[in-house]
Design an enzyme around this catalytic site. Structure first.
Site, PDB file in Angstrom:
ATOM      1  N   ARG A  92     -18.640   3.175   6.477  1.00 20.30           N
ATOM      2  CA  ARG A  92     -18.787   3.996   5.265  1.00 20.30           C
ATOM      3  C   ARG A  92     -19.788   3.346   4.290  1.00 20.30           C
ATOM      4  O   ARG A  92     -20.629   2.567   4.695  1.00 20.30           O
ATOM      5  CB  ARG A  92     -17.399   4.217   4.651  1.00 20.30           C
ATOM      6  CG  ARG A  92     -16.463   4.995   5.602  1.00 20.30           C
ATOM      7  CD  ARG A  92     -15.113   5.248   4.978  1.00 20.30           C
ATOM      8  NE  ARG A  92     -15.221   6.116   3.807  1.00 20.30           N
ATOM      9  CZ  ARG A  92     -14.229   6.301   2.923  1.00 20.30           C
ATOM     10  NH1 ARG A  92     -13.059   5.697   3.112  1.00 20.30           N
ATOM     11  NH2 ARG A  92     -14.398   7.105   1.892  1.00 20.30           N
ATOM     12  N   ALA A 105      -8.622   1.214  -2.704  1.00 17.55           N
ATOM     13  CA  ALA A 105      -9.874   0.804  -3.370  1.00 17.55           C
ATOM     14  C   ALA A 105      -9.831  -0.639  -3.868  1.00 17.55           C
ATOM     15  O   ALA A 105     -10.889  -1.268  -4.032  1.00 17.55           O
ATOM     16  CB  ALA A 105     -10.184   1.754  -4.521  1.00 17.55           C
ATOM     17  N   PRO A 135      -3.582   2.423  -4.430  1.00 14.97           N
ATOM     18  CA  PRO A 135      -3.872   3.598  -5.248  1.00 14.97           C
ATOM     19  C   PRO A 135      -4.399   4.803  -4.471  1.00 14.97           C
ATOM     20  O   PRO A 135      -5.180   4.647  -3.524  1.00 14.97           O
ATOM     21  CB  PRO A 135      -4.941   3.089  -6.224  1.00 14.97           C
ATOM     22  CG  PRO A 135      -5.516   1.886  -5.584  1.00 14.97           C
ATOM     23  CD  PRO A 135      -4.411   1.265  -4.806  1.00 14.97           C
ATOM     24  N   ASN A 136      -3.935   5.957  -4.914  1.00 14.92           N
ATOM     25  CA  ASN A 136      -4.361   7.275  -4.412  1.00 14.92           C
ATOM     26  C   ASN A 136      -3.795   7.619  -3.028  1.00 14.92           C
ATOM     27  O   ASN A 136      -3.985   8.739  -2.547  1.00 14.92           O
ATOM     28  CB  ASN A 136      -5.899   7.405  -4.395  1.00 14.92           C
ATOM     29  CG  ASN A 136      -6.497   7.150  -5.765  1.00 14.92           C
ATOM     30  OD1 ASN A 136      -6.077   7.780  -6.738  1.00 14.92           O
ATOM     31  ND2 ASN A 136      -7.415   6.212  -5.874  1.00 14.92           N
ATOM     32  N   TYR A 139      -9.730  11.409   5.423  1.00 17.92           N
ATOM     33  CA  TYR A 139      -8.418  10.788   5.669  1.00 17.92           C
ATOM     34  C   TYR A 139      -7.466  11.659   6.501  1.00 17.92           C
ATOM     35  O   TYR A 139      -6.387  11.202   6.868  1.00 17.92           O
ATOM     36  CB  TYR A 139      -7.754  10.427   4.331  1.00 17.92           C
ATOM     37  CG  TYR A 139      -8.579   9.447   3.525  1.00 17.92           C
ATOM     38  CD1 TYR A 139      -8.840   8.170   4.010  1.00 17.92           C
ATOM     39  CD2 TYR A 139      -9.121   9.808   2.293  1.00 17.92           C
ATOM     40  CE1 TYR A 139      -9.616   7.273   3.284  1.00 17.92           C
ATOM     41  CE2 TYR A 139      -9.899   8.919   1.564  1.00 17.92           C
ATOM     42  CZ  TYR A 139     -10.142   7.650   2.067  1.00 17.92           C
ATOM     43  OH  TYR A 139     -10.906   6.762   1.355  1.00 17.92           O
ATOM     44  N   ARG A 146      -5.929  14.756  -0.177  1.00 23.20           N
ATOM     45  CA  ARG A 146      -7.063  14.044  -0.745  1.00 23.20           C
ATOM     46  C   ARG A 146      -8.152  13.854   0.319  1.00 23.20           C
ATOM     47  O   ARG A 146      -7.880  13.296   1.390  1.00 23.20           O
ATOM     48  CB  ARG A 146      -6.530  12.674  -1.197  1.00 23.20           C
ATOM     49  CG  ARG A 146      -7.543  11.630  -1.382  1.00 23.20           C
ATOM     50  CD  ARG A 146      -6.938  10.236  -1.442  1.00 23.20           C
ATOM     51  NE  ARG A 146      -7.987   9.313  -1.799  1.00 23.20           N
ATOM     52  CZ  ARG A 146      -8.024   8.051  -1.430  1.00 23.20           C
ATOM     53  NH1 ARG A 146      -7.034   7.526  -0.719  1.00 23.20           N
ATOM     54  NH2 ARG A 146      -9.022   7.296  -1.770  1.00 23.20           N
ATOM     55  N   SER A 171      -9.490   4.978   7.394  1.00 26.41           N
ATOM     56  CA  SER A 171     -10.888   5.204   7.755  1.00 26.41           C
ATOM     57  C   SER A 171     -11.510   3.879   8.213  1.00 26.41           C
ATOM     58  O   SER A 171     -10.972   2.802   7.935  1.00 26.41           O
ATOM     59  CB  SER A 171     -11.649   5.754   6.548  1.00 26.41           C
ATOM     60  OG  SER A 171     -11.647   4.806   5.483  1.00 26.41           O
ATOM     61  N   GLU A 201      -4.088  -6.293   7.052  1.00 26.68           N
ATOM     62  CA  GLU A 201      -4.701  -5.251   6.226  1.00 26.68           C
ATOM     63  C   GLU A 201      -5.005  -4.035   7.101  1.00 26.68           C
ATOM     64  O   GLU A 201      -5.517  -4.197   8.216  1.00 26.68           O
ATOM     65  CB  GLU A 201      -5.997  -5.783   5.608  1.00 26.68           C
ATOM     66  CG  GLU A 201      -6.687  -4.766   4.710  1.00 26.68           C
ATOM     67  CD  GLU A 201      -7.949  -5.339   4.072  1.00 26.68           C
ATOM     68  OE1 GLU A 201      -7.843  -6.312   3.299  1.00 26.68           O
ATOM     69  OE2 GLU A 201      -9.045  -4.823   4.369  1.00 26.68           O
ATOM     70  N   ASN A 204      -2.193  -1.660   2.898  1.00 28.67           N
ATOM     71  CA  ASN A 204      -3.406  -0.863   2.676  1.00 28.67           C
ATOM     72  C   ASN A 204      -3.725  -0.948   1.181  1.00 28.67           C
ATOM     73  O   ASN A 204      -3.134  -0.230   0.381  1.00 28.67           O
ATOM     74  CB  ASN A 204      -3.216   0.596   3.107  1.00 28.67           C
ATOM     75  CG  ASN A 204      -4.532   1.378   3.002  1.00 28.67           C
ATOM     76  OD1 ASN A 204      -5.481   0.924   2.358  1.00 28.67           O
ATOM     77  ND2 ASN A 204      -4.575   2.537   3.645  1.00 28.67           N
ATOM     78  N   HIS A 248      -6.556   0.165   7.229  1.00 24.68           N
ATOM     79  CA  HIS A 248      -7.258   1.290   6.602  1.00 24.68           C
ATOM     80  C   HIS A 248      -7.232   2.467   7.555  1.00 24.68           C
ATOM     81  O   HIS A 248      -7.411   2.294   8.765  1.00 24.68           O
ATOM     82  CB  HIS A 248      -8.712   0.924   6.294  1.00 24.68           C
ATOM     83  CG  HIS A 248      -8.814  -0.202   5.327  1.00 24.68           C
ATOM     84  ND1 HIS A 248      -8.604  -0.046   3.980  1.00 24.68           N
ATOM     85  CD2 HIS A 248      -9.054  -1.525   5.523  1.00 24.68           C
ATOM     86  CE1 HIS A 248      -8.725  -1.212   3.382  1.00 24.68           C
ATOM     87  NE2 HIS A 248      -8.990  -2.137   4.299  1.00 24.68           N
TER      88      HIS A 248
END
Ligand code: DQA
Length: 144
Positions: free
Chosen positions: A107, A77, A10-11, A23, A18, A102, A98, A74, A100
């Site tokens: 974080r 969330a 998502p996103n 990112y 964004r 970031s 997996e 990826n 990411h």
């Protein structure tokens, strides 16, 4: 020729516009182009897919079981919430990495947990679009 599914949650369709301070300005399409280029070099074939829904990700993982040699995922969330995604990965017998953009470990605390990573062969986090290219190299190497 190894077939790799690159699956985005998502996103991630909004990459490039964004939260660019986190990112960057790279779009999902830029990542797809770069991966296709590298796949050529590595004699691999990429299928690229993005969905905002958890069930869409799970269905894509199930479908890949008979059509792909491995997955770069990826989960966005859903990384931090989805036991269902972890179970889907554990249910199929193909390797999953997996990724990411970031560094999720640098974080907020709630991003430090990854359910899917428990069922993956590894996780690459924090290298922007290079997280995907590093994952592709690692996955092809793992499959040989
Ligand atoms: C992300 C990290 C997640 O915590 C976040 O929810 C995302 C993107 C990344 O690629 O850095 O949507 O998966």
């Amino acid at each position: 020729m190894k077939k790799i599914l690159v699956l985005n949650g998502p996103n991630l369709n909004l990459l490039g516009e964004r939260e660019t301070q986190v990112y960057g300005k790279t779009t999902l399409n830029d990542i797809k182009t770069e991966l296709n280029c590298l796949a050529n070099e590595l004699h691999a074939e990429i299928q690229f897919f993005q969905t905002n829904s958890e069930s869409g990700l799970i269905d894509a993982i199930h479908n890949a079981k008979d059509t792909c040699d491995g997955i770069i995922l990826n989960p966005a969330a859903f990384t931090h919430t989805s036991i269902a995604l972890m179970d889907a990965i554990a249910a199929v017998k193909i390797p999953v990495i997996e990724v990411h953009l970031s560094n999720i470990h640098a974080r907020e605390d709630f991003r430090h947990v990854s359910y899917p990573a428990r069922a993956c062969i590894g996780q690459i986090s924090g290298f922007g679009k290079n997280s995907y290219t590093l994952a592709l190299r690692a996955l092809i190497d793992f499959l040989h």
